[in-house]
Design a protein around this motif. Structure first.
Motif, PDB file in Angstrom:
ATOM      1  N   GLU A   1       1.048  -1.458   0.046  1.00 17.48           N
ATOM      2  CA  GLU A   1      -0.039  -0.077   0.085  1.00 17.48           C
ATOM      3  C   GLU A   1       0.543   1.172  -0.083  1.00 17.48           C
ATOM      4  O   GLU A   1       0.643   1.897  -0.624  1.00 17.48           O
ATOM      5  CB  GLU A   1      -0.823  -0.023   1.210  1.00 17.48           C
ATOM      6  N   LEU A   2       2.201   1.421   0.675  1.00 17.17           N
ATOM      7  CA  LEU A   2       2.456   2.242   0.509  1.00 17.17           C
ATOM      8  C   LEU A   2       3.735   2.875  -0.743  1.00 17.17           C
ATOM      9  O   LEU A   2       4.689   3.458  -0.404  1.00 17.17           O
ATOM     10  CB  LEU A   2       4.052   2.272   2.008  1.00 17.17           C
ATOM     11  N   GLY A   3       4.077   1.466  -1.131  1.00 16.12           N
ATOM     12  CA  GLY A   3       4.604   1.397  -2.175  1.00 16.12           C
ATOM     13  C   GLY A   3       6.075   0.802  -2.406  1.00 16.12           C
ATOM     14  O   GLY A   3       7.136   1.007  -3.082  1.00 16.12           O
ATOM     15  N   ASN A   4       6.222   0.125  -0.823  1.00 15.04           N
ATOM     16  CA  ASN A   4       8.009  -0.333  -0.671  1.00 15.04           C
ATOM     17  C   ASN A   4       7.617  -1.219  -1.226  1.00 15.04           C
ATOM     18  O   ASN A   4       7.427  -2.235  -0.771  1.00 15.04           O
ATOM     19  CB  ASN A   4       8.002  -0.002   0.882  1.00 15.04           C
ATOM     20  N   TYR A   5       8.038  -1.595  -2.472  1.00 13.85           N
ATOM     21  CA  TYR A   5       7.798  -2.814  -2.995  1.00 13.85           C
ATOM     22  C   TYR A   5       9.174  -4.085  -3.209  1.00 13.85           C
ATOM     23  O   TYR A   5       9.227  -5.643  -2.680  1.00 13.85           O
ATOM     24  CB  TYR A   5       7.613  -2.874  -4.654  1.00 13.85           C
TER      25      TYR A   5
ATOM     26  N   THR B   1       3.124   6.374  -3.729  1.00 12.68           N
ATOM     27  CA  THR B   1       3.411   4.867  -4.781  1.00 12.68           C
ATOM     28  C   THR B   1       3.251   6.011  -5.966  1.00 12.68           C
ATOM     29  O   THR B   1       2.625   6.737  -6.531  1.00 12.68           O
ATOM     30  CB  THR B   1       2.131   4.549  -4.267  1.00 12.68           C
ATOM     31  N   PRO B   2       3.365   4.830  -7.047  1.00 15.63           N
ATOM     32  CA  PRO B   2       2.987   5.110  -8.126  1.00 15.63           C
ATOM     33  C   PRO B   2       1.704   6.297  -8.306  1.00 15.63           C
ATOM     34  O   PRO B   2       1.539   6.871  -9.377  1.00 15.63           O
ATOM     35  CB  PRO B   2       3.091   4.220  -9.315  1.00 15.63           C
ATOM     36  N   ASP B   3       0.561   5.265  -8.116  1.00 16.18           N
ATOM     37  CA  ASP B   3      -0.600   6.438  -7.871  1.00 16.18           C
ATOM     38  C   ASP B   3      -0.939   7.264  -7.853  1.00 16.18           C
ATOM     39  O   ASP B   3      -1.212   7.765  -8.608  1.00 16.18           O
ATOM     40  CB  ASP B   3      -1.530   5.013  -6.402  1.00 16.18           C
TER      41      ASP B   3
ATOM     42  N   VAL C   1       6.200   7.317 -12.599  1.00 15.25           N
ATOM     43  CA  VAL C   1       4.967   6.253 -12.484  1.00 15.25           C
ATOM     44  C   VAL C   1       4.897   6.038 -14.291  1.00 15.25           C
ATOM     45  O   VAL C   1       4.831   4.383 -14.575  1.00 15.25           O
ATOM     46  CB  VAL C   1       3.238   7.483 -13.414  1.00 15.25           C
ATOM     47  N   ALA C   2       5.639   6.657 -15.200  1.00 20.53           N
ATOM     48  CA  ALA C   2       5.780   5.645 -16.184  1.00 20.53           C
ATOM     49  C   ALA C   2       6.643   4.456 -16.204  1.00 20.53           C
ATOM     50  O   ALA C   2       7.743   4.607 -15.304  1.00 20.53           O
ATOM     51  CB  ALA C   2       7.019   6.722 -17.356  1.00 20.53           C
ATOM     52  N   GLY C   3       6.160   3.162 -16.456  1.00 19.24           N
ATOM     53  CA  GLY C   3       7.411   2.087 -16.165  1.00 19.24           C
ATOM     54  C   GLY C   3       7.123   1.450 -15.145  1.00 19.24           C
ATOM     55  O   GLY C   3       7.913   0.277 -14.551  1.00 19.24           O
TER      56      GLY C   3
ATOM     57  N   SER D   1       3.914   1.011 -12.748  1.00 20.48           N
ATOM     58  CA  SER D   1       1.990   0.770 -12.829  1.00 20.48           C
ATOM     59  C   SER D   1       1.877  -0.117 -14.104  1.00 20.48           C
ATOM     60  O   SER D   1       2.001   1.321 -14.981  1.00 20.48           O
ATOM     61  CB  SER D   1       1.895   1.822 -12.542  1.00 20.48           C
ATOM     62  N   PHE D   2       0.900  -0.884 -13.853  1.00 18.57           N
ATOM     63  CA  PHE D   2       0.116  -1.211 -15.341  1.00 18.57           C
ATOM     64  C   PHE D   2      -1.239  -0.906 -15.676  1.00 18.57           C
ATOM     65  O   PHE D   2      -2.217  -1.273 -16.071  1.00 18.57           O
ATOM     66  CB  PHE D   2      -0.003  -2.988 -15.069  1.00 18.57           C
ATOM     67  N   GLU D   3      -1.400  -0.298 -13.818  1.00 17.72           N
ATOM     68  CA  GLU D   3      -3.051   0.569 -13.756  1.00 17.72           C
ATOM     69  C   GLU D   3      -3.454   0.906 -15.063  1.00 17.72           C
ATOM     70  O   GLU D   3      -2.488   2.337 -15.491  1.00 17.72           O
ATOM     71  CB  GLU D   3      -2.979   1.182 -13.026  1.00 17.72           C
ATOM     72  N   PRO D   4      -4.136   0.767 -15.995  1.00 19.43           N
ATOM     73  CA  PRO D   4      -4.949   1.375 -17.195  1.00 19.43           C
ATOM     74  C   PRO D   4      -4.878   3.041 -17.002  1.00 19.43           C
ATOM     75  O   PRO D   4      -4.298   4.304 -18.267  1.00 19.43           O
ATOM     76  CB  PRO D   4      -6.979   1.052 -17.456  1.00 19.43           C
ATOM     77  N   LYS D   5      -5.521   3.525 -15.768  1.00 14.21           N
ATOM     78  CA  LYS D   5      -6.136   4.815 -15.212  1.00 14.21           C
ATOM     79  C   LYS D   5      -4.235   5.496 -15.818  1.00 14.21           C
ATOM     80  O   LYS D   5      -4.869   6.580 -16.625  1.00 14.21           O
ATOM     81  CB  LYS D   5      -6.482   5.100 -14.996  1.00 14.21           C
ATOM     82  N   LEU D   6      -4.106   5.101 -15.040  1.00 17.49           N
ATOM     83  CA  LEU D   6      -2.936   5.661 -15.124  1.00 17.49           C
ATOM     84  C   LEU D   6      -1.868   6.167 -15.559  1.00 17.49           C
ATOM     85  O   LEU D   6      -1.090   6.850 -16.726  1.00 17.49           O
ATOM     86  CB  LEU D   6      -1.357   5.159 -14.064  1.00 17.49           C
TER      87      LEU D   6
END
Length: 431
Positions: A154-158, A352-354, A380-382, A384-389
């Motif tokens: 959730e925090l983007g700490n992948y 996060t990228p979001d 953001v670029a590369g 996330s695979f979220e369509p809206k982003l």
């Protein structure tokens, strides 16, 4: 005469083909789910309320038994899931705070329960602090690694999330399967995501766990929809409803199929109106606003958005609807400063990228296209695979005349139209 006959025959065949194609696009059948829409008895709701009454009386008679508060919190959380009433989640939090304070934050089960409550409220940094507290105690490490995976995602700490995922001992259990599924969804491997979620479904059925069976079926409905497997998605939602006739999430999934895939706006609205009577989530107003936009009914769209903002006019919602609010505020010049303020807050608390997409999109809407591009390229670029982003990314590339980067994104977006919704079709085509 013969030529006219051939033309007539050709037209008839074409009409038949169009009719067949149109029918093949229809996946839903109201006969499959009408009984669930008309359901007036919610056994889960009644049972949960009975449990609350029982444990509240026990606690009132023995207020020194603080463990009862944990049980009460669990049931109030169930009540929130059933009704979408935010007050129940806050009552659960208060009970969990009291039980943790009573035990001086020494019992990991209570600490983890409070952390999960904070995740539901989008208070992720507080959840992380509690999860680390549980980790330091050292008891029940397996469950704490699962919690830490959830929080770090959730925090983007992948990297940290992946480390906790790898630390889960049993790689053939339900809890591992759902998390490895989420990880694969994050890295864009939808096929593997679905495969692991199917394994989770088998585990849920093996132990005949009603809640987990519902959860896996609705998630499989979502993932199959994202993969363009609409018939499969529909069937998974029906599977969930067969287990829980009042499952609002599954019915909302069917409403989305009716709207996004079949363009049957009347049926989508009918479904949402029915389930809103028992599960009054602010999300439903946003869906109805999207449908109104598709129908070019601007008055209805404004009405639904006003209803949405009225429904979240409760400080207890905190940051839970920040993402939606940023995107809505960014559409109006007079509220762009609000959009920017919330987007900056999201990036600060949840980088996060979001969150960075929200910030980049706000700057784009403010006319600061170069600043938007800088943020989008870096964060953001590369990532996330979220369509809206990726739609936002393509629009920012277009504004900055980086047209060569749009084509591959555009192709992916056309394949994601079901997930995005029909309002995006013309927008994508015009990229």
């Amino acid at each position: 005469m013969k030529l006219l006959k051939n033309i007539t025959l050709s037209i008839s065949l074409l009409a038949l083909l169009i009719s067949c194609n149109s029918k093949s696009d229809v996946v839903t059948n109201s006969k499959d789910y009408e009984v669930y829409l008309q359901s007036t008895t919610n056994n889960d709701l009644k049972e949960t309320q009975r449990e609350i009454d029982f444990w509240q009386k026990k606690y009132d008679n023995a207020p020194n038994q603080k463990s009862y508060l944990g049980i009460l919190a669990s049931n109030y959380t169930k009540l929130f899931d059933i009704t979408a009433n935010i007050d129940y989640l806050i009552i659960a939090e208060k009970n969990l705070l009291e039980v943790n304070e009573a035990y001086k934050y020494s019992k990991v089960n209570n600490i983890r329960s409070l952390a999960r409550n904070y995740i539901s409220q989008h208070r992720f940094n507080e959840a992380l602090e509690l999860a680390n507290k549980a980790l330091a105690i050292g008891e029940g490490l397996n469950e704490t690694h699962k919690l830490l995976f959830d929080v770090q995602m959730e925090l983007g700490n992948y990297k940290e999330a992946e480390s906790h995922l790898n630390s889960i001992d049993n790689k053939k259990e339900f809890d591992y399967y759902i998390r490895i599924a989420k990880w694969n969804d994050h890295i864009g491997d939808l096929e593997t995501t679905i495969s692991f979620m199917e394994k989770a479904k088998i585990e849920a059925e093996k132990y005949s766990n009603k809640h987990l069976k519902i959860w896996t079926n609705t998630n499989l409905g979502d993932y199959n929809g994202h993969a363009g497997k609409i018939k499969e998605a529909y069937q998974y939602y029906l599977n969930a409803l067969a287990i829980d006739p009042n499952n609002s999430y599954a019915l909302k999934g069917i409403a989305w199929i009716a709207f996004s895939h079949e363009k049957n706006t009347d049926e989508a609205i009918r479904i949402i109106n029915q389930i809103s009577k028992r599960h009054n989530s602010p999300d439903f107003y946003l869906l109805k606003a999207q449908i109104a936009e598709y129908k070019k009914d601007n008055d209805k769209k404004v009405e639904m958005l006003n209803s949405y903002f009225n429904s979240i006019d409760n400080k207890e919602y905190g940051a839970m609807y920040n993402k939606y609010n940023v995107l809505l505020f960014a559409e109006e010049p007079q509220s762009l400063s609000k959009s920017l303020s919330i987007a900056e807050e999201e990036v600060e608390h949840r980088p996060t990228p979001d969150s960075y997409d929200l910030l980049a999109w706000t700057y784009f809407k403010m006319g600061e296209k170069e600043k938007a591009l800088e943020i989008a390229k870096q964060h953001v670029a590369g990532k996330s695979f979220e369509p809206k982003l990726n739609y936002h990314l393509a629009e920012i590339y277009k504004a900055n005349n980086e047209l060569d980067k749009i084509k591959p994104i555009k192709e992916e977006l056309m394949n994601s139209l079901f997930e995005l919704g029909p309002n995006y079709e013309e927008k994508i085509k015009s990229l």
